[in-house]
Every structure is written in C-alpha cells, then in structure tokens.
Design a protein around this motif. Structure first.
Motif, PDB file in Angstrom:
ATOM      1  N   TYR A 208      43.868  54.438  37.262  1.00 14.77           N
ATOM      2  CA  TYR A 208      43.500  54.112  38.775  1.00 14.77           C
ATOM      3  C   TYR A 208      42.332  52.916  38.612  1.00 14.77           C
ATOM      4  N   LEU A 209      41.959  52.374  37.412  1.00 14.96           N
ATOM      5  CA  LEU A 209      40.834  51.318  37.366  1.00 14.96           C
ATOM      6  C   LEU A 209      41.163  50.088  38.339  1.00 14.96           C
ATOM      7  N   ARG A 210      42.541  49.778  38.119  1.00 15.31           N
ATOM      8  CA  ARG A 210      43.059  48.762  38.588  1.00 15.31           C
ATOM      9  C   ARG A 210      43.834  49.016  40.041  1.00 15.31           C
ATOM     10  N   ALA A 211      43.531  49.986  40.592  1.00 13.78           N
ATOM     11  CA  ALA A 211      44.221  50.316  42.104  1.00 13.78           C
ATOM     12  C   ALA A 211      43.184  49.674  43.027  1.00 13.78           C
ATOM     13  N   LEU A 212      43.616  48.926  44.199  1.00 13.88           N
ATOM     14  CA  LEU A 212      42.664  48.422  45.012  1.00 13.88           C
ATOM     15  C   LEU A 212      41.811  47.749  44.362  1.00 13.88           C
ATOM     16  N   TYR A 213      40.422  47.742  44.916  1.00 15.70           N
ATOM     17  CA  TYR A 213      39.267  47.119  44.380  1.00 15.70           C
ATOM     18  C   TYR A 213      38.406  48.122  43.648  1.00 15.70           C
ATOM     19  N   ASN A 214      39.006  49.119  42.775  1.00 15.81           N
ATOM     20  CA  ASN A 214      38.112  49.995  42.032  1.00 15.81           C
ATOM     21  C   ASN A 214      37.382  49.171  40.689  1.00 15.81           C
ATOM     22  N   LEU A 215      38.030  48.517  40.186  1.00 19.23           N
ATOM     23  CA  LEU A 215      37.496  47.769  38.966  1.00 19.23           C
ATOM     24  C   LEU A 215      36.220  47.067  39.689  1.00 19.23           C
ATOM     25  N   ASP A 216      36.170  46.432  40.661  1.00 23.10           N
ATOM     26  CA  ASP A 216      35.319  45.580  41.162  1.00 23.10           C
ATOM     27  C   ASP A 216      33.991  46.641  41.555  1.00 23.10           C
ATOM     28  N   LEU A 217      34.253  47.550  42.128  1.00 19.45           N
ATOM     29  CA  LEU A 217      33.265  48.618  42.288  1.00 19.45           C
ATOM     30  C   LEU A 217      32.598  49.190  41.062  1.00 19.45           C
ATOM     31  N   VAL A 218      33.371  49.783  39.965  1.00 21.44           N
ATOM     32  CA  VAL A 218      32.804  50.160  38.894  1.00 21.44           C
ATOM     33  C   VAL A 218      31.854  49.071  38.187  1.00 21.44           C
ATOM     34  N   LEU A 219      32.573  47.790  37.814  1.00 22.59           N
ATOM     35  CA  LEU A 219      31.837  46.689  37.147  1.00 22.59           C
ATOM     36  C   LEU A 219      30.690  46.302  37.706  1.00 22.59           C
ATOM     37  N   ASN A 220      30.798  46.041  39.298  1.00 22.57           N
ATOM     38  CA  ASN A 220      29.397  45.720  39.944  1.00 22.57           C
ATOM     39  C   ASN A 220      28.509  46.682  39.900  1.00 22.57           C
ATOM     40  N   THR A 221      28.720  48.078  39.791  1.00 22.13           N
ATOM     41  CA  THR A 221      28.003  48.989  39.795  1.00 22.13           C
ATOM     42  C   THR A 221      27.111  49.115  38.464  1.00 22.13           C
ATOM     43  N   ILE A 222      27.818  48.737  37.429  1.00 22.86           N
ATOM     44  CA  ILE A 222      27.196  48.739  36.070  1.00 22.86           C
ATOM     45  C   ILE A 222      26.457  47.620  35.923  1.00 22.86           C
ATOM     46  N   HIS A 223      26.928  46.504  36.394  1.00 23.71           N
ATOM     47  CA  HIS A 223      26.017  45.258  36.392  1.00 23.71           C
ATOM     48  C   HIS A 223      24.803  45.541  37.202  1.00 23.71           C
ATOM     49  N   TRP A 224      24.835  46.143  38.234  1.00 23.55           N
ATOM     50  CA  TRP A 224      23.456  46.493  38.976  1.00 23.55           C
ATOM     51  C   TRP A 224      22.362  47.479  38.251  1.00 23.55           C
ATOM     52  N   ALA A 225      23.140  48.438  37.668  1.00 29.22           N
ATOM     53  CA  ALA A 225      22.440  49.383  36.897  1.00 29.22           C
ATOM     54  C   ALA A 225      21.436  48.817  36.036  1.00 29.22           C
ATOM     55  N   VAL A 226      21.965  47.979  35.102  1.00 25.23           N
ATOM     56  CA  VAL A 226      21.627  47.182  33.961  1.00 25.23           C
ATOM     57  C   VAL A 226      20.861  45.998  34.418  1.00 25.23           C
ATOM     58  N   GLU A 227      20.933  45.749  35.469  1.00 26.31           N
ATOM     59  CA  GLU A 227      20.020  44.500  36.022  1.00 26.31           C
ATOM     60  C   GLU A 227      20.550  43.212  35.692  1.00 26.31           C
ATOM     61  N   ARG A 228      22.153  42.956  35.977  1.00 24.18           N
ATOM     62  CA  ARG A 228      22.775  41.996  35.637  1.00 24.18           C
ATOM     63  C   ARG A 228      23.350  41.498  37.018  1.00 24.18           C
ATOM     64  N   GLU A 229      22.656  41.426  37.970  1.00 23.41           N
ATOM     65  CA  GLU A 229      23.195  41.314  39.459  1.00 23.41           C
ATOM     66  C   GLU A 229      23.728  39.798  39.359  1.00 23.41           C
ATOM     67  N   PRO A 230      23.408  38.990  38.750  1.00 27.87           N
ATOM     68  CA  PRO A 230      24.197  37.521  38.769  1.00 27.87           C
ATOM     69  C   PRO A 230      25.661  37.544  38.209  1.00 27.87           C
ATOM     70  N   ALA A 231      25.935  38.792  37.894  1.00 30.16           N
ATOM     71  CA  ALA A 231      27.408  39.070  37.111  1.00 30.16           C
ATOM     72  C   ALA A 231      28.204  39.540  38.067  1.00 30.16           C
TER      73      ALA A 231
END
Length: 281
Positions: A208-231
């Motif tokens: 299900y990672l590539r269903a709809l926009y799941n990949l974007d939500l998961v990756l962007n949440t991880i980017h935010w958590a580790v303070e990589r907002e520019p990614a």
C-alpha cells in the motif's frame, strides 16, 4: 519498498534489533519503529525514551490489536492510542474487508508533513487506530495532521466483523474527526525532539505504500521528523505500471466495466452507423 524509498532520498537505513539492545546509537538521525508484533523488553523501551528525551526523532507505526510497549512510550509524550479500530463509514471497503475499516483520508491540517495533500490528493489507511492528544507539559506542541471524516468512530470489536457486515456505532462511540497521524515537538532538556505516530503500519507496507499519496505522506513525515524540511515534496506520478492505484472492491470494478467498458463501444458503433448512413445518402 520503504527502505528503497528512503535510500533514494539520501538516507542510510540500518536495522536495529530492539529486542536485544538497551541503547540507540548516538549517530542515529532518527528511529523508525514499524509495528512490532510482540512486546519489547523494558530495556529497549527505556532506550527509546532516553533517545527521545535526548532530542532524538521517533517515527512509529502502530497496528490495532498489537501491544508492543511503543504505545505506552507514545502516551508518555501525550500521544495516546486506545486499542480500538477506526470505523469510517464515508470510506468504501476493500475487497474482502468490512465497510469502514479502510479509511481514506482527505482532511489534513496545515503542516509541512502534509504539504500539497488535500481532497484531491488523498491517502489510504487499512485497519487503523486513532490518537488522542494530551499535553504533558505546557511547552509541548501536539498536532493531529491526518484525519478521518467527521462521521467516524472507534470500536474495539470491529476487527472481528465479517467482510459483508455494516458496522454500527457502539454505545460509547464518539463520532467525529479522528487523528490517524499525530505529531509532537517536545523539549526535555537535551534539545528539541520530534515524534510522528501513524495509527497504521499498512500505509508503509510494500502493498500500500504507493497507493494514492501514501508514499508522499510517509516520506514527508520522516523528513519533518529528522528536520529535513527542504526535502519535502510531492513525487511525480508516472503512467504505466507505476501509476498509483487505489484498491477497489470487485463489485465497483464491475460497475465501472459495465459503465465505461460497454457504453464506449456502443457509442462508437452508433457514431459509425450514422457516418455510414450519411456517406450512403
């Protein structure tokens, strides 16, 4: 699949067997915990807490019906998740799944992790639990960022219903928006810490990672958590085999086939007949 996506985004992914460790490596940029299936030792849970208190980043995926101890760690920081299934009657069922147990999220709070997502860019959770937010310290910043429809409720027994069942709200139901993804920014004396908690692990699974926009939500949440907002960004959706497909029940697929798959040829035959008659005249 998630590991490959993280490596493509520039991360180094290393396994950490929490069942046998009592410390998180100091050079870890973030700790990713995906739905442990058994209870973790007290030493491992204490290590996770020390890591967060020391300013670490924790991204955790929970599952209803599972109790690993990570749930208690999250609750210590104000992200409480009762062991109840989310039932959202506004969402269509998966094939072989009970109606409402697979919520589709189109309501998002304004946050870097949900950048670009909205009613036309939805995400999909399968058999999820929700979060209740409670500040432990006045300086804590907690936010629900991915929400069900306002008609959803939670029920501890919904997971045992047969696929063709229509869940009914229990007496203690509390219909309303329920948080399927909650975020926290904390200060515990050793630097700012960030926590992201998903109420479902299937959202990050290979299926299900590539269903709809799941990949974007998961990756962007991880980017935010580790303070990589520019990614943070929305990834382009390609055609062919890579197009994101939402798992649609068989009966809806058949309706689509009969609606479009048969009407279009009939329409073309009618147009062809009219053209032939016109040329003949």
């Amino acid at each position: 699949g998630l590991g490959a996506a993280l490596r493509n985004a520039g991360y180094t992914v290393r396994p950490l067997p929490l069942a046998v460790v009592d410390a998180i490596p100091e050079d870890a940029e973030g700790l990713l915990v995906i739905a442990p299936r058994r209870a973790l030792p007290d030493a491992a849970l204490a290590a996770v807490e020390r890591y967060v208190d020391g300013g670490g980043a924790l991204v955790a995926f929970l599952e209803p019906g599972e109790a690993s101890g990570i749930e208690a760690v999250l609750a210590r920081y104000g992200l409480e998740s009762p062991d109840r299934f989310v039932v959202d009657p506004a969402s269509h069922p998966l094939e072989g799944e009970t109606t409402g147990l697979s919520p589709v999220v189109s309501a998002y709070a304004t946050h870097p992790a949900t950048h670009g997502l909205g009613p036309n860019r939805m995400t999909f959770f399968r058999r999820a639990r929700a979060f209740e937010l409670r500040k432990i310290r006045p300086s804590d910043r907690l936010q629900a960022v991915a929400l069900t429809s306002p008609d959803a409720w939670t029920d501890s027994r919904a997971g045992a219903l047969p696929p063709d069942a229509l869940p009914e709200p229990p007496e203690d139901a509390n219909p309303g928006y329920h948080a399927l993804l909650a975020l926290a920014e904390l200060e515990r004396g050793a630097g700012p810490a960030r926590i992201a908690a998903f109420g479902d692990a299937d959202v990050a699974s290979n299926r299900y990672l590539r269903a709809l926009y799941n990949l974007d939500l998961v990756l962007n949440t991880i980017h935010w958590a580790v303070e990589r907002e520019p990614a943070i960004a929305l990834h382009p959706k390609h055609g062919g085999r890579q197009v994101n497909q939402f798992p649609v029940p068989l009966e809806r697929s058949l309706r689509s086939f009969y609606g479009a798959g048969l009407l279009v040829p009939e329409f073309l035959l009618i147009v062809g007949g009219l053209v032939w008659l016109r040329q003949r005249n």
